[in-house]
Design an enzyme around this catalytic site. Structure first.
Site, PDB file in Angstrom:
ATOM      1  NE  ARG A  58     -14.398 -21.643   4.950  1.00 27.72           N
ATOM      2  CZ  ARG A  58     -14.541 -22.544   4.385  1.00 27.72           C
ATOM      3  NH1 ARG A  58     -14.611 -23.174   5.423  1.00 27.72           N
ATOM      4  NH2 ARG A  58     -14.089 -23.743   3.913  1.00 27.72           N
ATOM      5  CE  LYS A  84      -8.987 -32.320   9.312  1.00 26.28           C
ATOM      6  NZ  LYS A  84     -10.324 -33.181   9.381  1.00 26.28           N
ATOM      7  CG  LEU A 108     -20.464 -28.541   2.801  1.00 24.69           C
ATOM      8  CD1 LEU A 108     -21.027 -27.644   3.238  1.00 24.69           C
ATOM      9  CD2 LEU A 108     -20.165 -29.179   1.404  1.00 24.69           C
ATOM     10  CB  SER A 148      -4.096 -30.543   0.660  1.00 27.04           C
ATOM     11  OG  SER A 148      -4.880 -29.408   0.137  1.00 27.04           O
ATOM     12  CG  ASN A 165      -0.160 -35.598  19.372  1.00 26.89           C
ATOM     13  OD1 ASN A 165      -0.503 -35.850  18.528  1.00 26.89           O
ATOM     14  ND2 ASN A 165       0.846 -34.674  18.740  1.00 26.89           N
ATOM     15  CE  LYS A 176      -1.210 -31.053   4.567  1.00 22.95           C
ATOM     16  NZ  LYS A 176      -0.723 -32.151   5.399  1.00 22.95           N
ATOM     17  CB  THR A 199      -4.493 -26.611   0.081  1.00 17.60           C
ATOM     18  OG1 THR A 199      -4.835 -24.228  -0.197  1.00 17.60           O
ATOM     19  CG2 THR A 199      -2.954 -26.850   0.210  1.00 17.60           C
ATOM     20  CE1 TYR A 253      -3.490 -28.405   6.934  1.00 19.14           C
ATOM     21  CE2 TYR A 253      -4.584 -27.640   4.489  1.00 19.14           C
ATOM     22  CZ  TYR A 253      -4.338 -28.892   5.792  1.00 19.14           C
ATOM     23  OH  TYR A 253      -4.827 -30.196   4.508  1.00 19.14           O
TER      24      TYR A 253
HETATM   25  P1  NAD Z   1      -6.109 -35.595  11.481  1.00 22.55           P
HETATM   26  O1  NAD Z   1      -6.524 -34.789  12.178  1.00 22.55           O
HETATM   27  O2  NAD Z   1      -8.052 -36.288  11.627  1.00 22.55           O
HETATM   28  O3  NAD Z   1      -5.497 -36.999  11.631  1.00 22.55           O
HETATM   29  C1  NAD Z   1      -4.027 -36.627  11.406  1.00 22.55           C
HETATM   30  C2  NAD Z   1      -3.613 -36.876  13.017  1.00 22.55           C
HETATM   31  O4  NAD Z   1      -2.529 -36.175  12.772  1.00 22.55           O
HETATM   32  C3  NAD Z   1      -4.798 -37.235  14.322  1.00 22.55           C
HETATM   33  O5  NAD Z   1      -5.167 -38.320  14.767  1.00 22.55           O
HETATM   34  C4  NAD Z   1      -3.470 -36.416  15.162  1.00 22.55           C
HETATM   35  O6  NAD Z   1      -3.443 -36.165  16.375  1.00 22.55           O
HETATM   36  C5  NAD Z   1      -2.246 -36.924  14.700  1.00 22.55           C
HETATM   37  N1  NAD Z   1      -1.442 -35.786  14.941  1.00 22.55           N
HETATM   38  C6  NAD Z   1      -1.225 -34.433  14.654  1.00 22.55           C
HETATM   39  N2  NAD Z   1      -0.089 -33.712  14.643  1.00 22.55           N
HETATM   40  C7  NAD Z   1       0.596 -34.542  15.263  1.00 22.55           C
HETATM   41  C8  NAD Z   1       2.075 -35.074  15.800  1.00 22.55           C
HETATM   42  N3  NAD Z   1       2.751 -34.466  16.463  1.00 22.55           N
HETATM   43  N4  NAD Z   1       2.456 -36.279  16.574  1.00 22.55           N
HETATM   44  C9  NAD Z   1       1.865 -37.295  16.623  1.00 22.55           C
HETATM   45  N5  NAD Z   1       0.101 -37.376  15.980  1.00 22.55           N
HETATM   46  C10 NAD Z   1       0.074 -36.383  15.299  1.00 22.55           C
HETATM   47  O7  NAD Z   1      -6.592 -35.778   9.663  1.00 22.55           O
HETATM   48  P2  NAD Z   1      -7.356 -35.802   8.699  1.00 22.55           P
HETATM   49  O8  NAD Z   1      -8.435 -35.454   8.109  1.00 22.55           O
HETATM   50  O9  NAD Z   1      -6.810 -37.457   8.980  1.00 22.55           O
HETATM   51  O10 NAD Z   1      -6.568 -35.983   7.501  1.00 22.55           O
HETATM   52  C11 NAD Z   1      -4.755 -37.017   7.387  1.00 22.55           C
HETATM   53  C12 NAD Z   1      -3.646 -35.647   6.816  1.00 22.55           C
HETATM   54  O11 NAD Z   1      -4.221 -35.370   6.248  1.00 22.55           O
HETATM   55  C13 NAD Z   1      -3.100 -34.329   7.363  1.00 22.55           C
HETATM   56  O12 NAD Z   1      -2.190 -34.321   7.736  1.00 22.55           O
HETATM   57  C14 NAD Z   1      -4.230 -33.386   6.653  1.00 22.55           C
HETATM   58  O13 NAD Z   1      -3.860 -32.009   6.927  1.00 22.55           O
HETATM   59  C15 NAD Z   1      -3.672 -33.987   4.904  1.00 22.55           C
HETATM   60  N6  NAD Z   1      -4.942 -33.972   4.455  1.00 22.55           N
HETATM   61  C16 NAD Z   1      -5.993 -33.918   5.140  1.00 22.55           C
HETATM   62  C17 NAD Z   1      -8.004 -32.928   4.234  1.00 22.55           C
HETATM   63  C18 NAD Z   1      -9.095 -34.138   4.470  1.00 22.55           C
HETATM   64  O14 NAD Z   1      -9.885 -32.443   4.610  1.00 22.55           O
HETATM   65  N7  NAD Z   1      -9.233 -34.132   5.572  1.00 22.55           N
HETATM   66  C19 NAD Z   1      -7.361 -32.880   2.969  1.00 22.55           C
HETATM   67  C20 NAD Z   1      -5.944 -33.099   2.667  1.00 22.55           C
HETATM   68  C21 NAD Z   1      -5.210 -32.898   3.003  1.00 22.55           C
HETATM   69  N1  UDP Z   2     -18.571 -24.792   2.736  1.00 17.75           N
HETATM   70  C1  UDP Z   2     -19.571 -24.081   2.864  1.00 17.75           C
HETATM   71  N2  UDP Z   2     -20.445 -24.378   4.639  1.00 17.75           N
HETATM   72  C2  UDP Z   2     -19.815 -24.764   5.767  1.00 17.75           C
HETATM   73  C3  UDP Z   2     -18.240 -25.041   5.261  1.00 17.75           C
HETATM   74  C4  UDP Z   2     -18.129 -25.082   4.602  1.00 17.75           C
HETATM   75  O1  UDP Z   2     -20.663 -23.398   2.598  1.00 17.75           O
HETATM   76  O2  UDP Z   2     -19.957 -24.353   6.810  1.00 17.75           O
HETATM   77  C5  UDP Z   2     -18.895 -24.513   1.256  1.00 17.75           C
HETATM   78  C6  UDP Z   2     -16.941 -23.901   1.602  1.00 17.75           C
HETATM   79  O3  UDP Z   2     -17.206 -22.758   1.279  1.00 17.75           O
HETATM   80  C7  UDP Z   2     -16.491 -24.295  -0.217  1.00 17.75           C
HETATM   81  C8  UDP Z   2     -16.794 -26.078   0.431  1.00 17.75           C
HETATM   82  O4  UDP Z   2     -18.689 -25.787   1.029  1.00 17.75           O
HETATM   83  O5  UDP Z   2     -17.243 -24.094  -1.181  1.00 17.75           O
HETATM   84  C9  UDP Z   2     -15.862 -26.873   1.065  1.00 17.75           C
HETATM   85  O6  UDP Z   2     -14.971 -26.668   2.272  1.00 17.75           O
HETATM   86  P1  UDP Z   2     -14.662 -27.013   3.044  1.00 17.75           P
HETATM   87  O7  UDP Z   2     -13.913 -26.589   4.264  1.00 17.75           O
HETATM   88  O8  UDP Z   2     -15.213 -28.743   3.369  1.00 17.75           O
HETATM   89  O9  UDP Z   2     -13.108 -27.767   2.038  1.00 17.75           O
HETATM   90  P2  UDP Z   2     -12.466 -26.560   0.942  1.00 17.75           P
HETATM   91  O10 UDP Z   2     -12.365 -27.182  -0.414  1.00 17.75           O
HETATM   92  O11 UDP Z   2     -12.402 -25.342   1.315  1.00 17.75           O
HETATM   93  O12 UDP Z   2     -10.554 -27.121   1.851  1.00 17.75           O
END
Ligand code: NAD
Ligand code: UDP
Length: 338
Positions: free
Chosen positions: A292, A84, A200, A124, A32, A153, A126, A149
């Protein structure tokens, strides 16, 4: 295989689309554009020389999603679609629960009605919470999340597991990502955060290009070798290749499997700063600031299971991650906006 990428225009989805196509699979994208734009798909098409069927559809919209499933039969779904931003989830918890949970429920319903039985889910690290000490193993009990968030998950993992328990035809792969950074080496697709980045690496590269004045390192007094937090950074192209292996694996089995996608090697915030400076031959303006809220000192994976089960392991190193992040930032100072 033909794979539907829900949220496929986003950062990880767009890189995964490239890897799937390179591996000989077909993709269909539904997004979307809440946190992305069609230009990302156009760039994937240019990189792969393949036209990708794509639909501007909210995954919560059951009728619209069903119409896509009817028009574009697929074998498997990868569910990236979600909100996210950790901080935003604290301010808007209801929006996060509504979007993230509802997309998952709707996908499951529409999949069942259309006899699609394989789903790979973007989870994740997390979900391990603060209770578990790194390295984190998939066999550990899930922990307590510190923000909405993370809870979405946690809950989506539970929903998908319950669905697979009830429906013995379902194959669910829960991929627990660690910290994806970097970009495609072409520099044409990458992470495009809206507004001030929370993560970061985008903050580092926006500081390097002068969009941000100074990077604040969140905390210099942790019980780690240099006092800054340790994370498991993984190149987004490695992560994307992990998804190719996961969809291929999903085809061969039923039930739920949990798999970490990380490198297993922790780096500190200062390691990232210095590696970025070295890889790109520049100086970063940074200062050590307060911690943080909610950050764990240490978070990294044990990456053995992905190797054993998927035959996948990360190949790219920290220098590759820093070089490719900067290459994307330099070529696209305003992200996908012209
Ligand atoms: P992103 O925001 O770039 O991609 C997510 C996509 O989903 C976006 O294009 C957004 O427009 C779309 N979206 C959100 N809600 C929607 C809906 N209701 N209908 C249709 N599309 C929708 O994020 P990303 O970094 O590519 O992450 C992808 C997935 O991985 C997410 O679920 C995120 O939570 C998970 N994830 C990301 C990270 C990270 O650090 N990037 C880490 C762990 C998990
Ligand atoms: N971080 C930082 N400065 C920033 C953003 C992130 O020092 O402006 C640190 C944050 O404290 C963590 C690491 O970078 O230790 C990764 O953070 P990020 O938010 O990218 O991912 P997270 O592991 O928190 O999901």
């Amino acid at each position: 295989m033909r794979v539907l990428l829900a949220g496929g225009a986003g950062y990880i989805g767009s890189h995964t689309a490239v890897s799937l196509i390179e591996a000989g699979h077909e993709v269909v994208i539904v997004d979307n554009y809440d946190n992305s734009c069609p230009e990302a798909i156009a760039r994937v098409e240019a990189l792969t020389n393949i036209q990708i069927p794509h639909y501007e559809v909210d995954v919560k919209d059951k009728a619209a999603l069903d119409a896509v499933f009817k028009k574009e039969p697929v074998d498997c779904v990868i569910h990236f679609a979600g909100l996210k931003a950790v901080g935003e989830s604290v301010e808007k918890p209801v929006a996060y629960y509504r979007n993230n949970i509802d997309t998952t429920l709707t996908l499951l319903e529409v999949m069942k009605e259309n006899h699609v039985n394989q789903i790979v889910f973007s989870s994740s690290a997390t979900v391990y919470g603060a209770e578990n000490a790194s390295p984190l193993y998939e066999t550990m009990k899930k922990g307590t999340c510190t923000n909405p968030y993370g809870w979405t998950k946690w809950m989506m993992e539970q929903i998908l597991s319950d669905a697979a328990y009830a429906d013995k035809d379902l194959s669910v792969i829960l991929l627990r990502y660690f910290n994806p950074i970097g970009a495609h080496p072409s520099g044409t697709i990458g992470e495009d955060p809206q507004g001030i980045p929370n993560n970061l690496m985008p903050y580092v590269s926006q500081t390097a290009i002068g969009k941000r004045e100074c990077l604040t390192v969140f905390g210099g007094d942790y019980d780690t070798p240099d006092g800054t937090c340790l994370r498991d950074y993984i190149h987004v192209c490695d992560l994307a290749e992990g998804h190719v292996k996961a969809v291929e694996y999903a085809q061969t089995r039923k039930g739920v499997d949990i798999i970490n996608l990380g490198t297993g090697t922790p780096y500190s915030v200062l390691d990232i700063v210095h590696a970025f400076e070295k890889a790109n031959n520049l100086k970063l303006n940074y200062k050590i600031g307060p911690r943080r809220e909610g950050d764990l000192a240490v978070c990294f994976s044990n990456a053995d299971k992905a190797k054993e089960v998927l035959g996948w392991q990360a190949k790219r190193n920290l220098e590759d991650m820093c070089r490719d992040s900067w290459n994307w930032q330099k070529q696209n100072p305003n992200g996908y906006k012209k």
